[in-house]
Design a protein around this motif. Structure first.
Motif, PDB file in Angstrom:
ATOM      1  N   ASP A 429     -15.509 -34.606  -2.965  1.00  0.00           N
ATOM      2  CA  ASP A 429     -15.023 -33.695  -1.912  1.00  0.00           C
ATOM      3  C   ASP A 429     -15.181 -32.258  -2.415  1.00  0.00           C
ATOM      4  O   ASP A 429     -14.412 -31.790  -3.273  1.00  0.00           O
ATOM      5  N   ASP A 431     -14.756 -29.397  -0.821  1.00  0.00           N
ATOM      6  CA  ASP A 431     -13.658 -28.526  -0.412  1.00  0.00           C
ATOM      7  C   ASP A 431     -12.447 -28.731  -1.301  1.00  0.00           C
ATOM      8  O   ASP A 431     -11.729 -27.769  -1.645  1.00  0.00           O
ATOM      9  N   GLY A 432     -12.203 -29.965  -1.673  1.00  0.00           N
ATOM     10  CA  GLY A 432     -11.076 -30.222  -2.572  1.00  0.00           C
ATOM     11  C   GLY A 432     -11.277 -29.586  -3.923  1.00  0.00           C
ATOM     12  O   GLY A 432     -10.335 -29.080  -4.543  1.00  0.00           O
ATOM     13  N   LEU A 433     -12.521 -29.581  -4.420  1.00  0.00           N
ATOM     14  CA  LEU A 433     -12.805 -28.945  -5.710  1.00  0.00           C
ATOM     15  C   LEU A 433     -12.637 -27.426  -5.609  1.00  0.00           C
ATOM     16  O   LEU A 433     -12.241 -26.763  -6.575  1.00  0.00           O
ATOM     17  N   GLY A 461      -6.904 -32.424  -9.320  1.00  0.00           N
ATOM     18  CA  GLY A 461      -6.800 -32.114  -7.893  1.00  0.00           C
ATOM     19  C   GLY A 461      -5.524 -31.331  -7.586  1.00  0.00           C
ATOM     20  O   GLY A 461      -4.649 -31.161  -8.441  1.00  0.00           O
ATOM     21  N   ASN A 471      -2.972 -30.455   1.160  1.00  0.00           N
ATOM     22  CA  ASN A 471      -4.401 -30.517   0.862  1.00  0.00           C
ATOM     23  C   ASN A 471      -4.917 -31.925   1.142  1.00  0.00           C
ATOM     24  O   ASN A 471      -4.566 -32.887   0.422  1.00  0.00           O
ATOM     25  N   GLY A 473      -7.797 -33.037   0.631  1.00  0.00           N
ATOM     26  CA  GLY A 473      -8.742 -33.411  -0.433  1.00  0.00           C
ATOM     27  C   GLY A 473      -8.119 -33.276  -1.789  1.00  0.00           C
ATOM     28  O   GLY A 473      -8.750 -32.729  -2.701  1.00  0.00           O
ATOM     29  N   PRO A 476     -10.362 -35.074  -5.323  1.00  0.00           N
ATOM     30  CA  PRO A 476     -11.718 -34.637  -4.959  1.00  0.00           C
ATOM     31  C   PRO A 476     -12.804 -35.671  -5.298  1.00  0.00           C
ATOM     32  O   PRO A 476     -13.895 -35.606  -4.738  1.00  0.00           O
TER      33      PRO A 476
END
Length: 796
Positions: A429, A431-433, A461, A471, A473, A476
């Motif tokens: 992911d 966006d999560g990173l 994360g 969040n 994500g 991630p």
């Protein structure tokens, strides 16, 4: 299809080439008919070749391609089409296991002379058994042995005698025959031939061997390929009722010219040019060699008439004259008569396929006839097909080709599933990173996240975004499992094992037979029972091979006569045999006069040996047999005879032990009686010794008393003698004193008388002379007077 010529014709017609050509053409029409779609030879050849390819793991893969292709298109398949070699493993287990079975060839003389010798020997033993006690008495009394054989080997019962005749008795000619067969089999490398026909019996379901005799090589044993075999229709698995049999051989043209030198060049060219003809179907590259000719060698069994003209001579005797079967005596002749009989005979032929050319037709010169039935004849071929029904042959491999195809298809399907399987992946992911701040002013980029995940399995994360929202994500990196092919593979593996087990169930070759995957929890006895059951499932193959061996040995036994009578190799053959046993050379001279029965004594397998050994060990543990008996039992290869001998030896040992026990009881009783007698005798001797001692003591005492008395007597005697002597001396002295006294008295008397006479005289003189009186007293000088006292000398 051409028909066979009639057998009810004269012998002269049968021996003609025209008759032989009709026989060959009939065989060709039955097996090689080009116009008949069901060509028998092509069908057998293609079927046998297909089975052999399966047995080698080299079967055609076209059927598998047709199964997996779509309208013949295989462009999307990248598979290894090589067949899985499942069947070769099972074939090798069966063939190697049976070819390694050891057996002994036993011969039995069944002619009248051999039977008479056996009967004579048996009767001599029975005579010894009946007169055993009498002959032992004669031997003990006179030192003369009347036994016909060793006394210690004499059987004690009829059962033991029968077993002795089966195990120990062997005529010298039978030993010579067995060694002769061994020499012939070794000379022809029969062990290699045996492996080949065991392979054929397992793969094709049929095996064949051929024996022949020629003056240059002697007796030969040759392997026959069932692919090239032709024979008349039969329902018998042992082919004993066939009337023709042969084989097709590809021989070079030069060899054909050597075998049949009367063939012209035109005949040879015609034969070579027609090699592709003859109803043999499509030929392989090596079969299309124009330098080779395809020849059918065959035996044809028919009958011949032996006719004799019986002529009566003038003396009344009859003379037999051999005639052909066309002879008929004159109708009104009383001196001639006709005797005839029909006997089987064998013709040998050679026919070049494709050009209608018979190159050989003659009556066999060295026919093998059983001496017990001289009218019968055996062909040169020995054939067996244990599982044949209505001419259709079944084999171990033919049962499992369908399952082998399914195993191969399952294997190909497994390759397909494996080729379409993908490895497990990860979901990243981005966006999560992006929401992850490492705290050093840098963001968490995908490469670093993947490196950390693959090296440590950890991932960083955030549960909330930088704005404080949840969040989605927060993890991630997530692992993606690709399990779409695992279930299919497991299902295919189960299918693979199912068909493999079906092969085992169909053939009877279980895991215990090949020990491929033994169950660690199974007991050894259970595994051995499973292996024994597997051996039972394939026993028909073993029995078929033993039948071929026995048939070959019977043919060789009959052909030994030909070697000794006709072959130039006679001396070499006898010398070779003499290397084993020189003593048999004398018997070999008359070997052709004997008729032998041939028996194959198969060495027991491991299970049978284990059972026998277990019986031996139990008997040894119970002390029912001796160690020597166990050694003799282990040397017997016939399990039935070994068990019979075990029972007899056990009975003898039990009887012997009982006899020894009775003897021990009797000996113990006698010993007890002797001990009691010895004790009584000892007591008697003791009492006698005591009595003797007392007597001796009394005797000693008496002796001492006697000696004492004797000594006392002697002393008394001596004292008495001394006293007597003293008394005698005293008496003597007394007597002497008395005598002296008497003497003195007499003397004094005499003196007094004398004095008185003197005095008387003086008185007379005085009176006469008147003399005066005289005084006669002593005047003092007189001894007798004058005061001497002699009173002490007076008597007491």
């Amino acid at each position: 299809m051409r028909e066979f010529p009639s057998q009810v014709v004269s012998d002269a017609e049968k021996i003609s080439f025209e008759y032989g050509l009709k026989v060959a053409q009939a065989i060709e029409g039955e097996w090689f008919d080009k116009d008949n779609r069901s060509n028998r030879f092509i069908y057998n050849k293609s079927n046998f070749r297909n089975l052999r390819l399966y047995a080698r793991g080299e079967q055609s893969v076209q059927k598998y391609k047709d199964e997996l292709s779509i309208n013949g298109d295989l462009s999307y398949l990248n598979l290894d089409w090589k067949p899985v070699p499942i069947i070769p493993k099972f074939v090798d287990i069966v063939v190697n296991g049976m070819a390694n079975r050891v057996y002994d060839i036993k011969t039995y003389s069944q002619d009248p002379y051999g039977v008479a010798k056996r009967t004579e020997y048996m009767e001599s033993i029975m005579e010894d058994m009946r007169q055993k006690e009498l002959k032992k008495f004669v031997q003990e009394k006179f030192g003369l042995s009347l036994f016909n054989g060793p006394q210690e080997l004499l059987p004690e019962s009829q059962e033991e005698l029968d077993l002795h005749m089966q195990i120990n008795y062997k005529q010298a000619v039978e030993i010579a025959e067995e060694q002769a067969l061994s020499v012939l089999l070794e000379g022809n490398k029969y062990e290699l031939t045996k492996k080949r026909f065991y392979y054929d019996l397992t793969v094709l379901g049929i095996g064949a061997v051929k024996t022949n005799f020629n003056t240059s090589e002697g007796v030969t044993v040759e392997y026959v390929d069932p692919e090239n075999l032709v024979y008349s229709y039969t329902d018998s698995p042992y082919f004993e009722d066939i009337y023709y049999v042969g084989e097709v051989k590809d021989i070079p043209v030069n060899e054909l010219a050597k075998q049949f030198p009367y063939l012209s060049e035109e005949d040879l060219e015609e034969a070579a040019s027609n090699v592709t003809k003859g109803g043999l179907g499509s030929l392989t590259n090596h079969e299309k060699d124009t330098n080779k000719v395809r020849v059918l060698y065959f035996n044809y069994k028919t009958y011949m008439n032996e006719v004799y003209k019986m002529k009566k001579t003038a003396t009344g005797a009859e003379k037999a004259i051999s005639k052909d079967d066309s002879f008929n005596p004159p109708e009104n002749s009383s001196n001639f008569d006709k005797e005839h009989r029909s006997i089987e005979c064998l013709y040998e032929g050679a026919y070049i396929l494709g050009c209608n050319k018979l190159v050989k037709w003659e009556m066999s010169k060295n026919m093998t006839r059983p001496k017990s039935s001289f009218t019968k004849v055996k062909t040169n071929y020995s054939i067996v097909a244990p599982r044949m029904y209505e001419g259709r042959i079944e084999s171990l491999v033919s049962r499992i080709t369908g399952f082998a195809d399914m195993v191969q298809l399952t294997h190909l399907k497994l390759q397909q599933v494996i080729s379409r399987m993908t490895p497990d992946g990860v979901y990243l992911d981005a966006d999560g990173l992006a929401e992850v701040d490492l705290g050093n002013g840098t963001n968490y980029n995908p490469q670093e996240a993947l490196n950390m995940f693959f090296q440590t399995g950890s991932v960083i994360g955030r549960s909330f975004t930088s704005e404080g929202d949840m969040n989605p994500g927060k993890v991630p990196i997530q692992e993606i499992s690709s399990g779409n092919g695992g279930a299919k593979m497991q299902s295919l593996i189960q299918t693979y094992n199912y068909y493999l087990q079906m092969i085992r169930d169909t053939t009877g070759l279980n895991e215990a037979r090949d020990a491929a995957n033994p169950d660690p929890k199974s007991l050894v006895g259970v595994q051995k029972m499973a292996a024994a059951n597997s051996n039972t499932a394939t026993r028909h193959i073993l029995q078929g091979g033993l039948f071929l061996t026995q048939s070959i040995c019977e043919s060789l036994s009959l052909r030994i006569s030909d070697i000794i009578e006709y072959s130039p190799t006679k001396d070499a053959f006898i010398q070779t045999l003499g290397m084993h046993n020189v003593a048999t050379l004398e018997e070999m001279g008359d070997l052709y006069l004997y008729d032998f029965g041939i028996f194959i004594e198969l060495t027991p397998d491991e299970e049978q040996q284990a059972i026998l050994e277990n019986n031996i060990q139990v008997a040894l543990a119970q002390q029912s047999i001796e160690l020597e008996d166990a050694i003799d039992l282990r040397e017997i290869k016939n399990i039935k005879l070994a068990n019979q001998l075990l029972k007899i030896r056990r009975k003898k040992k039990i009887a012997q032990d009982q006899k020894i026990q009775q003897e021990n009881i009797q000996a113990q009783s006698q010993a007890n009686i002797q001990a009691q007698q010895a004790a009584a005798q000892s007591e008697m001797q003791k009492q006698q010794a005591i009595t003797q001692s007392a007597l001796s003591l009394e005797e000693a005492k008496v002796g001492f008393e006697v000696q004492k008395l004797q000594q006392e007597a002697n002393i008394k005697k001596e004292l008495m003698e001394l006293e007597f002597n003293f008394n005698m001396q005293l008496k003597g002295m007394e007597v002497d004193g008395q005598k002296s006294k008497e003497t003195e008295k007499e003397d004094r008397k005499d003196k007094r008388t004398k004095i008185q006479a003197s005095q008387q005289s003086e008185l007379i003189d005085q009176r006469n002379n008147n003399k005066p009186p005289k005084n006669f007293e002593s005047s003092g000088n007189d001894i007798l007077g004058g005061g001497i006292d002699i009173s002490e000398f007076g008597p007491r």
